[in-house]
Design a protein around this motif. Structure first.
Motif, mmCIF file in Angstrom:
data_model
loop_
_atom_site.group_PDB
_atom_site.id
_atom_site.type_symbol
_atom_site.label_atom_id
_atom_site.label_comp_id
_atom_site.label_asym_id
_atom_site.label_seq_id
_atom_site.Cartn_x
_atom_site.Cartn_y
_atom_site.Cartn_z
ATOM 1 N N ASP A 1 0.828 -1.210 0.000
ATOM 2 C CA ASP A 1 0.000 0.000 0.000
ATOM 3 C C ASP A 1 0.856 1.251 0.000
ATOM 4 O O ASP A 1 0.491 2.260 -0.598
ATOM 5 C CB ASP A 1 -0.923 0.018 1.215
ATOM 6 N N GLN A 2 1.968 1.200 0.715
ATOM 7 C CA GLN A 2 2.903 2.329 0.796
ATOM 8 C C GLN A 2 4.250 1.863 0.252
ATOM 9 O O GLN A 2 4.769 0.842 0.707
ATOM 10 C CB GLN A 2 3.065 2.803 2.246
ATOM 11 N N PHE A 3 4.812 2.623 -0.681
ATOM 12 C CA PHE A 3 6.107 2.256 -1.251
ATOM 13 C C PHE A 3 7.240 2.803 -0.382
ATOM 14 O O PHE A 3 7.266 3.980 -0.071
ATOM 15 C CB PHE A 3 6.259 2.821 -2.659
ATOM 16 N N ASP A 4 8.183 1.923 -0.018
ATOM 17 C CA ASP A 4 9.400 2.375 0.642
ATOM 18 C C ASP A 4 10.401 2.772 -0.443
ATOM 19 O O ASP A 4 10.072 2.788 -1.630
ATOM 20 C CB ASP A 4 9.959 1.293 1.563
ATOM 21 N N LYS A 5 11.640 3.115 -0.050
ATOM 22 C CA LYS A 5 12.630 3.574 -1.032
ATOM 23 C C LYS A 5 12.903 2.518 -2.101
ATOM 24 O O LYS A 5 13.047 2.837 -3.275
ATOM 25 C CB LYS A 5 13.943 3.949 -0.340
ATOM 26 N N VAL A 6 12.986 1.271 -1.675
ATOM 27 C CA VAL A 6 13.278 0.185 -2.613
ATOM 28 C C VAL A 6 12.157 0.071 -3.647
ATOM 29 O O VAL A 6 12.402 -0.002 -4.857
ATOM 30 C CB VAL A 6 13.485 -1.148 -1.872
ATOM 31 N N TYR A 7 10.923 0.074 -3.191
ATOM 32 C CA TYR A 7 9.796 -0.059 -4.110
ATOM 33 C C TYR A 7 9.642 1.174 -4.995
ATOM 34 O O TYR A 7 9.252 1.086 -6.159
ATOM 35 C CB TYR A 7 8.494 -0.346 -3.352
ATOM 36 N N MET A 8 9.964 2.357 -4.448
ATOM 37 C CA MET A 8 9.894 3.572 -5.262
ATOM 38 C C MET A 8 10.918 3.507 -6.395
ATOM 39 O O MET A 8 10.622 3.864 -7.535
ATOM 40 C CB MET A 8 10.106 4.809 -4.391
ATOM 41 N N THR A 9 12.117 3.026 -6.079
ATOM 42 C CA THR A 9 13.153 2.869 -7.104
ATOM 43 C C THR A 9 12.731 1.831 -8.135
ATOM 44 O O THR A 9 12.909 2.025 -9.336
ATOM 45 C CB THR A 9 14.486 2.462 -6.446
ATOM 46 N N TYR A 10 12.155 0.724 -7.669
ATOM 47 C CA TYR A 10 11.698 -0.320 -8.581
ATOM 48 C C TYR A 10 10.568 0.206 -9.479
ATOM 49 O O TYR A 10 10.521 -0.090 -10.668
ATOM 50 C CB TYR A 10 11.227 -1.555 -7.801
ATOM 51 N N ASN A 11 9.683 1.018 -8.914
ATOM 52 C CA ASN A 11 8.590 1.574 -9.714
ATOM 53 C C ASN A 11 9.118 2.568 -10.742
ATOM 54 O O ASN A 11 8.556 2.685 -11.831
ATOM 55 C CB ASN A 11 7.514 2.206 -8.845
ATOM 56 N N GLU A 12 10.204 3.270 -10.437
ATOM 57 C CA GLU A 12 10.822 4.168 -11.427
ATOM 58 C C GLU A 12 11.323 3.346 -12.611
ATOM 59 O O GLU A 12 11.207 3.768 -13.761
ATOM 60 C CB GLU A 12 11.952 4.977 -10.807
ATOM 61 N N LEU A 13 11.879 2.172 -12.335
ATOM 62 C CA LEU A 13 12.297 1.267 -13.408
ATOM 63 C C LEU A 13 11.092 0.877 -14.258
ATOM 64 O O LEU A 13 11.168 0.850 -15.490
ATOM 65 C CB LEU A 13 12.966 0.019 -12.813
ATOM 66 N N GLN A 14 9.965 0.598 -13.605
ATOM 67 C CA GLN A 14 8.749 0.226 -14.332
ATOM 68 C C GLN A 14 8.249 1.383 -15.192
ATOM 69 O O GLN A 14 7.832 1.198 -16.336
ATOM 70 C CB GLN A 14 7.652 -0.226 -13.366
ATOM 71 N N LYS A 15 8.289 2.582 -14.653
ATOM 72 C CA LYS A 15 7.816 3.755 -15.399
ATOM 73 C C LYS A 15 8.649 3.991 -16.646
ATOM 74 O O LYS A 15 8.124 4.424 -17.673
ATOM 75 C CB LYS A 15 7.828 4.992 -14.507
ATOM 76 N N LYS A 16 9.946 3.690 -16.582
ATOM 77 C CA LYS A 16 10.815 3.853 -17.754
ATOM 78 C C LYS A 16 10.409 2.930 -18.887
ATOM 79 O O LYS A 16 10.701 3.202 -20.048
ATOM 80 C CB LYS A 16 12.270 3.613 -17.375
ATOM 81 N N GLN A 17 9.749 1.826 -18.563
ATOM 82 C CA GLN A 17 9.308 0.912 -19.609
ATOM 83 C C GLN A 17 7.801 1.008 -19.847
ATOM 84 O O GLN A 17 7.192 0.133 -20.438
ATOM 85 C CB GLN A 17 9.765 -0.513 -19.336
ATOM 86 N N GLY A 18 7.210 2.116 -19.393
ATOM 87 C CA GLY A 18 5.804 2.390 -19.683
ATOM 88 C C GLY A 18 4.805 1.748 -18.742
ATOM 89 O O GLY A 18 3.625 1.697 -19.048
#
Length: 161
Positions: A85-102
Motif C-alpha cells: 500500500d505504501q512504497f518504501d525507497k526500494v519499491y519507489m526505485t523499482y517503480n521508477e524502473l517500471q515507469k521507464k518501460q511504460g
C-alpha cells in the motif's frame, strides 16, 4: 418574497470555478491516457509489444521473446505477491524502473499479483545466472525486470541494455 444580492467577488469566484471545471473537462477529453498494461503497444526489440493477453505459460514466454529473450520452458518460481500500500525507497526505485518501460505499479497498490520467474538462457556477455521476472494481474503484465542473481549483479527493464 426573497431578495438575493451578489457581490462582484462572489460572481468572480463562481466564474473562476466554472472556467476551471470547463478546462479540466477539456483536458480529460483531449489528452490521451497511456497505459501499456491496458493493451496499448510499446516498442520492443522486434517492433510493437503488447502487455495484455498474457494468460498461459506460452504467452509469457512469447511476451519475453518480443524483447529477444530466450527462457526456460517452465518458470523457476511462481508466487503470489502483494504490491504494498505504501512504497518504501526500494519499491519507489523499482517503480521508477517500471515507469521507464511504460508501466506503473502505483495503480496496483494493495493488490495481489502473480510473479513468474524464468531463467534466461541467452543474456549476452554475462556468464552468471540471469532471471526474467514478470508481474501479472488479470492476464496483463504490469511490471517486471531482467536481473542477475549474483552478488555483483544488475537489474533493468525488459529491453536489453
Amino acid at each position: 418574497m426573497f431578495i438575493y444580492s451578489l457581490k462582484a467577488s462572489t460572481i468572480k469566484f463562481f466564474a473562476v470555478i466554472t472556467l476551471s471545471l470547463a478546462l479540466l473537462i477539456t483536458l480529460i477529453a483531449f489528452i490521451p491516457s497511456y497505459d501499456p498494461a491496458a493493451g496499448e503497444d510499446v516498442f520492443g526489440e522486434s517492433g510493437k509489444v503488447n502487455f495484455a493477453k498474457v494468460k498461459t505459460n506460452d504467452d509469457r514466454i512469447a511476451f519475453l521473446a518480443q524483447f529477444g529473450w530466450e527462457v526456460s520452458e517452465t518458470p523457476v518460481e511462481e508466487e503470489k505477491v502483494t504490491v504494498p500500500d505504501q512504497f518504501d525507497k526500494v519499491y519507489m526505485t523499482y517503480n521508477e524502473l517500471q515507469k521507464k518501460q511504460g508501466l506503473d505499479l502505483s495503480k496496483y497498490k494493495g493488490r495481489e499479483v502473480t510473479r513468474y520467474t524464468y531463467a534466461l538462457t541467452n543474456y549476452p556477455g554475462y556468464d552468471g545466472r540471469v532471471f526474467a521476472n514478470l508481474l501479472v494481474s488479470k492476464n496483463k503484465v504490469i511490471g517486471g525486470d531482467i536481473c542477475s542473481a549474483d552478488a555483483d549483479g544488475f537489474i533493468h527493464g525488459f529491453a536489453a541494455p
